[in-house]
Scaffold this active site. Structure first.
Site, PDB file in Angstrom:
ATOM      1  N   SER A  43       0.874  -1.177   0.000  1.00 33.19           N
ATOM      2  CA  SER A  43       0.000   0.000   0.000  1.00 33.19           C
ATOM      3  C   SER A  43       0.909   1.224   0.000  1.00 33.19           C
ATOM      4  O   SER A  43       1.205   1.809   1.022  1.00 33.19           O
ATOM      5  CB  SER A  43      -0.902  -0.008   1.232  1.00 33.19           C
ATOM      6  OG  SER A  43      -0.143   0.032   2.411  1.00 33.19           O
ATOM      7  N   HIS A 155      -4.008  -5.762   2.640  1.00 35.20           N
ATOM      8  CA  HIS A 155      -3.139  -6.800   3.202  1.00 35.20           C
ATOM      9  C   HIS A 155      -3.892  -8.101   3.458  1.00 35.20           C
ATOM     10  O   HIS A 155      -3.352  -9.029   4.038  1.00 35.20           O
ATOM     11  CB  HIS A 155      -2.485  -6.312   4.499  1.00 35.20           C
ATOM     12  CG  HIS A 155      -1.405  -5.297   4.266  1.00 35.20           C
ATOM     13  ND1 HIS A 155      -0.636  -4.766   5.266  1.00 35.20           N
ATOM     14  CD2 HIS A 155      -0.964  -4.717   3.120  1.00 35.20           C
ATOM     15  CE1 HIS A 155       0.222  -3.893   4.747  1.00 35.20           C
ATOM     16  NE2 HIS A 155       0.040  -3.845   3.461  1.00 35.20           N
ATOM     17  N   GLN A 163      -6.544  -1.399   7.196  1.00 33.64           N
ATOM     18  CA  GLN A 163      -5.462  -2.335   6.879  1.00 33.64           C
ATOM     19  C   GLN A 163      -4.851  -3.045   8.087  1.00 33.64           C
ATOM     20  O   GLN A 163      -4.537  -4.219   8.040  1.00 33.64           O
ATOM     21  CB  GLN A 163      -4.373  -1.564   6.137  1.00 33.64           C
ATOM     22  CG  GLN A 163      -3.163  -2.359   5.731  1.00 33.64           C
ATOM     23  CD  GLN A 163      -2.212  -1.514   4.915  1.00 33.64           C
ATOM     24  OE1 GLN A 163      -2.478  -1.220   3.757  1.00 33.64           O
ATOM     25  NE2 GLN A 163      -1.112  -1.092   5.513  1.00 33.64           N
ATOM     26  N   GLU A 164      -4.640  -2.298   9.187  1.00 29.90           N
ATOM     27  CA  GLU A 164      -3.923  -2.899  10.316  1.00 29.90           C
ATOM     28  C   GLU A 164      -4.552  -2.521  11.655  1.00 29.90           C
ATOM     29  O   GLU A 164      -4.816  -1.342  11.902  1.00 29.90           O
ATOM     30  CB  GLU A 164      -2.469  -2.410  10.350  1.00 29.90           C
ATOM     31  CG  GLU A 164      -1.677  -2.828   9.141  1.00 29.90           C
ATOM     32  CD  GLU A 164      -0.417  -1.986   8.974  1.00 29.90           C
ATOM     33  OE1 GLU A 164       0.163  -1.539   9.985  1.00 29.90           O
ATOM     34  OE2 GLU A 164      -0.044  -1.755   7.815  1.00 29.90           O
ATOM     35  N   GLU A 205       1.511  -9.433   6.959  1.00 31.97           N
ATOM     36  CA  GLU A 205       2.370  -9.083   8.093  1.00 31.97           C
ATOM     37  C   GLU A 205       2.134 -10.019   9.274  1.00 31.97           C
ATOM     38  O   GLU A 205       2.578  -9.758  10.388  1.00 31.97           O
ATOM     39  CB  GLU A 205       2.127  -7.626   8.495  1.00 31.97           C
ATOM     40  CG  GLU A 205       2.430  -6.681   7.345  1.00 31.97           C
ATOM     41  CD  GLU A 205       2.181  -5.220   7.672  1.00 31.97           C
ATOM     42  OE1 GLU A 205       1.629  -4.915   8.740  1.00 31.97           O
ATOM     43  OE2 GLU A 205       2.565  -4.376   6.845  1.00 31.97           O
ATOM     44  N   ASP A 242      -3.983   1.407  11.511  1.00 33.04           N
ATOM     45  CA  ASP A 242      -3.558   2.036  10.262  1.00 33.04           C
ATOM     46  C   ASP A 242      -4.689   1.825   9.265  1.00 33.04           C
ATOM     47  O   ASP A 242      -4.881   0.717   8.770  1.00 33.04           O
ATOM     48  CB  ASP A 242      -2.261   1.404   9.740  1.00 33.04           C
ATOM     49  CG  ASP A 242      -1.812   2.034   8.421  1.00 33.04           C
ATOM     50  OD1 ASP A 242      -2.440   3.027   7.996  1.00 33.04           O
ATOM     51  OD2 ASP A 242      -0.834   1.534   7.823  1.00 33.04           O
ATOM     52  N   GLU A 288      -3.091   5.851  12.216  1.00 33.58           N
ATOM     53  CA  GLU A 288      -2.263   6.182  11.049  1.00 33.58           C
ATOM     54  C   GLU A 288      -3.135   6.291   9.791  1.00 33.58           C
ATOM     55  O   GLU A 288      -4.056   5.490   9.608  1.00 33.58           O
ATOM     56  CB  GLU A 288      -1.224   5.061  10.895  1.00 33.58           C
ATOM     57  CG  GLU A 288      -0.296   5.202   9.708  1.00 33.58           C
ATOM     58  CD  GLU A 288       0.609   3.965   9.578  1.00 33.58           C
ATOM     59  OE1 GLU A 288       0.904   3.310  10.598  1.00 33.58           O
ATOM     60  OE2 GLU A 288       0.994   3.649   8.444  1.00 33.58           O
ATOM     61  N   ASP A 315       1.514   8.552   6.900  1.00 25.88           N
ATOM     62  CA  ASP A 315       2.402   7.613   6.213  1.00 25.88           C
ATOM     63  C   ASP A 315       2.422   7.934   4.718  1.00 25.88           C
ATOM     64  O   ASP A 315       3.359   8.548   4.217  1.00 25.88           O
ATOM     65  CB  ASP A 315       1.909   6.177   6.478  1.00 25.88           C
ATOM     66  CG  ASP A 315       2.630   5.121   5.673  1.00 25.88           C
ATOM     67  OD1 ASP A 315       3.671   5.437   5.066  1.00 25.88           O
ATOM     68  OD2 ASP A 315       2.166   3.956   5.635  1.00 25.88           O
ATOM     69  N   LYS A 340       9.808   4.985   7.199  1.00 23.90           N
ATOM     70  CA  LYS A 340      10.166   3.746   6.503  1.00 23.90           C
ATOM     71  C   LYS A 340      11.383   4.038   5.636  1.00 23.90           C
ATOM     72  O   LYS A 340      11.320   4.905   4.754  1.00 23.90           O
ATOM     73  CB  LYS A 340       9.037   3.312   5.586  1.00 23.90           C
ATOM     74  CG  LYS A 340       7.772   2.813   6.276  1.00 23.90           C
ATOM     75  CD  LYS A 340       6.650   2.801   5.241  1.00 23.90           C
ATOM     76  CE  LYS A 340       5.428   2.066   5.711  1.00 23.90           C
ATOM     77  NZ  LYS A 340       4.264   2.388   4.841  1.00 23.90           N
ATOM     78  N   HIS A 368       8.306  -1.312   9.477  1.00 24.81           N
ATOM     79  CA  HIS A 368       8.686  -2.293   8.441  1.00 24.81           C
ATOM     80  C   HIS A 368       7.848  -2.039   7.185  1.00 24.81           C
ATOM     81  O   HIS A 368       7.060  -1.098   7.139  1.00 24.81           O
ATOM     82  CB  HIS A 368       8.407  -3.704   8.972  1.00 24.81           C
ATOM     83  CG  HIS A 368       6.930  -3.959   9.213  1.00 24.81           C
ATOM     84  ND1 HIS A 368       6.371  -5.207   9.292  1.00 24.81           N
ATOM     85  CD2 HIS A 368       5.872  -3.096   9.383  1.00 24.81           C
ATOM     86  CE1 HIS A 368       5.074  -5.105   9.490  1.00 24.81           C
ATOM     87  NE2 HIS A 368       4.745  -3.857   9.559  1.00 24.81           N
ATOM     88  N   ARG A 369       7.961  -2.909   6.171  1.00 22.81           N
ATOM     89  CA  ARG A 369       7.055  -2.919   5.015  1.00 22.81           C
ATOM     90  C   ARG A 369       6.310  -4.257   5.008  1.00 22.81           C
ATOM     91  O   ARG A 369       6.744  -5.216   5.653  1.00 22.81           O
ATOM     92  CB  ARG A 369       7.819  -2.790   3.685  1.00 22.81           C
ATOM     93  CG  ARG A 369       8.590  -1.512   3.475  1.00 22.81           C
ATOM     94  CD  ARG A 369       7.851  -0.225   3.710  1.00 22.81           C
ATOM     95  NE  ARG A 369       6.622  -0.010   2.983  1.00 22.81           N
ATOM     96  CZ  ARG A 369       6.417   0.921   2.048  1.00 22.81           C
ATOM     97  NH1 ARG A 369       7.428   1.706   1.702  1.00 22.81           N
ATOM     98  NH2 ARG A 369       5.248   1.093   1.473  1.00 22.81           N
ATOM     99  N   SER A 370       5.238  -4.305   4.249  1.00 25.25           N
ATOM    100  CA  SER A 370       4.493  -5.571   4.211  1.00 25.25           C
ATOM    101  C   SER A 370       5.304  -6.671   3.519  1.00 25.25           C
ATOM    102  O   SER A 370       5.140  -7.850   3.812  1.00 25.25           O
ATOM    103  CB  SER A 370       3.136  -5.373   3.559  1.00 25.25           C
ATOM    104  OG  SER A 370       3.262  -4.699   2.334  1.00 25.25           O
ATOM    105  N   LYS A 391       6.454  -0.511  14.505  1.00 23.68           N
ATOM    106  CA  LYS A 391       5.594  -1.605  14.070  1.00 23.68           C
ATOM    107  C   LYS A 391       6.399  -2.498  13.150  1.00 23.68           C
ATOM    108  O   LYS A 391       7.067  -2.029  12.230  1.00 23.68           O
ATOM    109  CB  LYS A 391       4.302  -1.104  13.427  1.00 23.68           C
ATOM    110  CG  LYS A 391       4.427  -0.297  12.155  1.00 23.68           C
ATOM    111  CD  LYS A 391       3.026  -0.084  11.536  1.00 23.68           C
ATOM    112  CE  LYS A 391       3.094   0.526  10.165  1.00 23.68           C
ATOM    113  NZ  LYS A 391       1.787   0.662   9.499  1.00 23.68           N
TER     114      LYS A 391
HETATM  115  C1  2PG Z   1       1.889   0.610   5.950  1.00 25.55           C
HETATM  116  C2  2PG Z   1       2.806  -0.510   5.527  1.00 25.55           C
HETATM  117  C3  2PG Z   1       3.461  -1.280   6.636  1.00 25.55           C
HETATM  118  P1  2PG Z   1       3.020  -1.387   3.135  1.00 25.55           P
HETATM  119  O1  2PG Z   1       0.946   0.963   5.227  1.00 25.55           O
HETATM  120  O2  2PG Z   1       2.111   1.255   6.963  1.00 25.55           O
HETATM  121  O3  2PG Z   1       2.594  -1.853   7.524  1.00 25.55           O
HETATM  122  O4  2PG Z   1       2.264  -1.322   4.558  1.00 25.55           O
HETATM  123  O5  2PG Z   1       4.393  -1.837   3.401  1.00 25.55           O
HETATM  124  O6  2PG Z   1       2.213  -2.368   2.316  1.00 25.55           O
HETATM  125  O7  2PG Z   1       2.964  -0.004   2.573  1.00 25.55           O
HETATM  126 MG    MG Z   2       0.595   2.801   6.648  1.00 21.47          MG
END
Ligand code: 2PG
Ligand code: MG
Length: 423
Positions: A43, A155, A163-164, A205, A242, A288, A315, A340, A368-370, A391
């Protein structure tokens, strides 16, 4: 000089989603060897630094042989002979060599891989652990793990728009205990899902991705798990979300379409009203990307309304880029930025983004990244940056656990000198 770079090379490897990514190797004159592997998002924000992909038949276009080749040729020639301990010089040499404003020529994946491997080599050469090399003698604060335990959006394949959903063990006395709180709750949640006949398969994740009837059900399940694990919601553990609102905002503006849950079309004001209801009802301490990246007014309204109670993190709108973080600070959009490394593409620029947040009195949330690898650079980096939280996924999947295990190791190594607190 001992820490002079002797050799740089790269290899195409696979990430946790089975997509190609770059691993880089650095050798110094003193014999020090290091390597680093680059993560990859799903994303993504529009203005992220460019991941160079080959676009050829192999790996359905996602190969990174060109990025690998750029490391082996142009980047290696520019950096061999330079001092690895001069991170800023190394990173800016690559940025200038690339010559674009988004690293699209050489690839942010090529540049970041080298940048991280150089930092690791310089740390080993100076006989310091990476967190101490990058953060100094006072880098002793172990971040509170914001553990992703339930996934939706891009995800997962379910009916949850956001998403999270993360568990935040801010009431624990140490990282070790915090990690235990969330891992225990993760397993209790699995039992609850099983008993309700819901899927216990996991998203990218490592969070569960059950087919909840609504977004509310997702959060109710988490609260139920916290209580069943014998923890107090809001005291021992709270929740972080998030929304990754880009993924349900077709034009990345103030219009939303909550497709997964079937809630349908909404404007920013409706979405913020929904958030207000949740913030009233549930112990949420961080949110987020509650709106999409082009909805700056939405970020401002959200922050004005809730920013004194919770951490509002940007983000996809900031993409770890000081140009956009500066804009956010000036406008009062958010009170924290997600950080990131691969969004901006070098260690030095990531540190500059962190510094800008600090100077504005903002928080910064390491992430991190997904798509990840077993590389634990992020764990050391989070301790070095002293941000107090990170995270890095769920209580399963090796590439996520590798970072948590490295943090356990750092806390242990600090022998009682470590600190653990939410703020
Ligand atoms: C986010 C990230 C990490 P992605 O949106 O914050 O959790 O996802 O790495 O897919 O951008
Ligand atoms: Mg995000």
């Amino acid at each position: 000089m001992n820490s002079t770079i002797k050799n740089i090379s790269a290899l195409e490897i696979l990430d946790s989603r089975g997509n190609p990514t770059v691993r880089t190797y650095v050798i110094l004159e003193d014999g020090t060897k290091s390597f680093a592997s680059v993560p990859s998002g799903a994303s993504t924000g529009q203005n992220e630094a460019v991941e160079l992909r080959d676009g050829e038949k192999r790996y359905n276009g996602t190969g990174v042989q060109n990025a690998v080749n750029n490391v082996n040729t142009e980047i290696a020639s520019a950096l061999v002979g330079k001092d690895a301990s001069n991170q800023k010089d190394i990173d800016y040499t690559m940025i200038e060599l690339d010559g674009t404003n988004n690293k699209s020529r050489l690839g942010a994946n090529a540049i970041l891989g080298v940048s991280m491997a150089v930092a690791k080599a310089a740390a080993s050469s100076s006989k310091l652990p990476l967190y101490a090399y990058l953060g100094g003698a006072n880098a002793v604060r172990i971040p509170v793990p914001c553990m992703n335990i339930l996934n939706g959006g891009e995800h997962a394949d379910n009916s949850v728009d956001f998403q999270e959903f993360m568990l935040v063990p801010h009431g624990a006395p140490s990282f070790k205990e915090g990690l235990r709180y969330v891992a225990e709750t993760f397993h209790i949640l699995k039992g609850i899902l099983k008993s309700k006949g819901m899927a216990t398969s996991v998203g990218d994740e490592g969070g569960f991705a059950p087919n909840c009837a609504s977004n509310e059900e997702a959060i109710e399940l988490i609260i139920e798990a916290i209580k069943k694990a014998n923890y107090k919601p809001g005291i021992d553990m709270s929740i972080a979300i998030d929304s990754a609102a880009n993924s349900f905002s077709p034009n990345l503006d103030g219009n939303y379409d909550l497709i997964w849950s079937g809630l349908g079309k909404m404007k920013t004001a409706d979405l913020i009203e929904k958030s207000a209801e949740w913030l009233e009802k549930y112990p949420i301490i961080l949110w987020e990307d509650p709106v999409s990246e082009g909805d700056w007014e939405g970020y401002i309204t959200f922050t004005k309304r809730f920013g004194d109670k919770i951490e509002v993190v940007g983000d996809d709108n900031f993409v770890t880029n000081t140009k956009y973080i500066k804009k956010g600070i000036e406008m009062g959009a958010c009170n924290s930025a997600l950080i990131k490394l691969n969004q901006i593409g070098s260690v030095t620029e990531t540190i500059e983004a962190v510094r800008m947040c600090r100077e504005a009195g903002w928080r910064y949330f390491l992430s991190h990244r997904s798509g990840e690898t077993e590389d634990t650079f992020l764990a050391d980096f989070a301790v070095a940056m002293d941000g107090g939280h990170l995270k890095t996924g769920s209580a399963c999947r090796g590439e996520r656990i590798a970072k948590y295990n490295r943090l356990l190791e750092i806390e242990h190594e600090l022998k009682g000198r470590s600190e653990y607190r939410w703020k």
